[in-house]
Design an enzyme around this catalytic site. Sequence first.
Site, PDB file in Angstrom:
ATOM      1  N   CYS A 173     -19.054   6.998   7.716  1.00  0.00           N
ATOM      2  CA  CYS A 173     -17.934   7.845   7.276  1.00  0.00           C
ATOM      3  C   CYS A 173     -17.973   9.199   7.960  1.00  0.00           C
ATOM      4  CB  CYS A 173     -17.987   8.076   5.767  1.00  0.00           C
ATOM      5  SG  CYS A 173     -17.780   6.587   4.785  1.00  0.00           S
ATOM      6  N   GLY A 226     -23.782  10.739   2.586  1.00  0.00           N
ATOM      7  CA  GLY A 226     -23.395   9.366   2.278  1.00  0.00           C
ATOM      8  C   GLY A 226     -23.549   8.491   3.496  1.00  0.00           C
ATOM      9  N   CYS A 227     -22.812   7.406   3.521  1.00  0.00           N
ATOM     10  CA  CYS A 227     -22.905   6.455   4.622  1.00  0.00           C
ATOM     11  C   CYS A 227     -22.594   7.140   5.950  1.00  0.00           C
ATOM     12  CB  CYS A 227     -21.911   5.325   4.367  1.00  0.00           C
ATOM     13  SG  CYS A 227     -21.771   4.217   5.748  1.00  0.00           S
ATOM     14  N   PHE A 228     -23.466   6.997   6.931  1.00  0.00           N
ATOM     15  CA  PHE A 228     -23.246   7.710   8.193  1.00  0.00           C
ATOM     16  C   PHE A 228     -21.991   7.260   8.926  1.00  0.00           C
ATOM     17  CE2 PHE A 228     -27.155   5.258  10.180  1.00  0.00           C
ATOM     18  CZ  PHE A 228     -26.515   4.032  10.015  1.00  0.00           C
TER      19      PHE A 228
END
Length: 183
Positions: free
Chosen positions: A18, A14-16
């Site tokens: 996070c 997912g979003c880096f």
Amino acid sequence: SDGSKIQMATLGGGCFWCIEGTLRLLKGVQEVISGYSGGTTENPTYDEVCSKKTGHIEVVQITFDSTVISYKQLLEVFFSMHNPTTLNRQGNDAGEQYASVIFYHSDDQKQVADELIAELDREKIWSDPVVTKVLPLTKFWQAEISHQNYYENNSWQPYCQVVIEPKITKMREKWKYLLKENA
């Protein structure tokens, strides 16, 4: 394996922001760099990656001391901090750049990753099978400076408060024994 205590791991889930925000709290983790891997474009920009034309995935590259935290422990935390059963989606973030992926740096890492995925599937931690890809690392491109230490530098932002903050809270509860003293 080369016997070196200092290893690198490259992970996407997912979003880096996070993944970076949570994994940097682990003891033995020396550095976490956000970047892009798995695509074809040289020196991709964040906008290019988000436009889904590069084939790149948002990843973090972690430098860690394997005598303090093992690669397997690192992966166990990684698996618990995102949903590895949705191929190209995490929450509201959808697209191939959010793929769940482990880019291995050695045959040892590949074996550990494959075995852990098989173990997670056997234990049926999730109702759906783990779809995390296990691929050889080819090239890692460091993301723009504005994406490094993103959570630390932008913790007031809604995305950080709504999406990242709960993950960090969960991390502090679930992985207390693996956290740095000041985390």
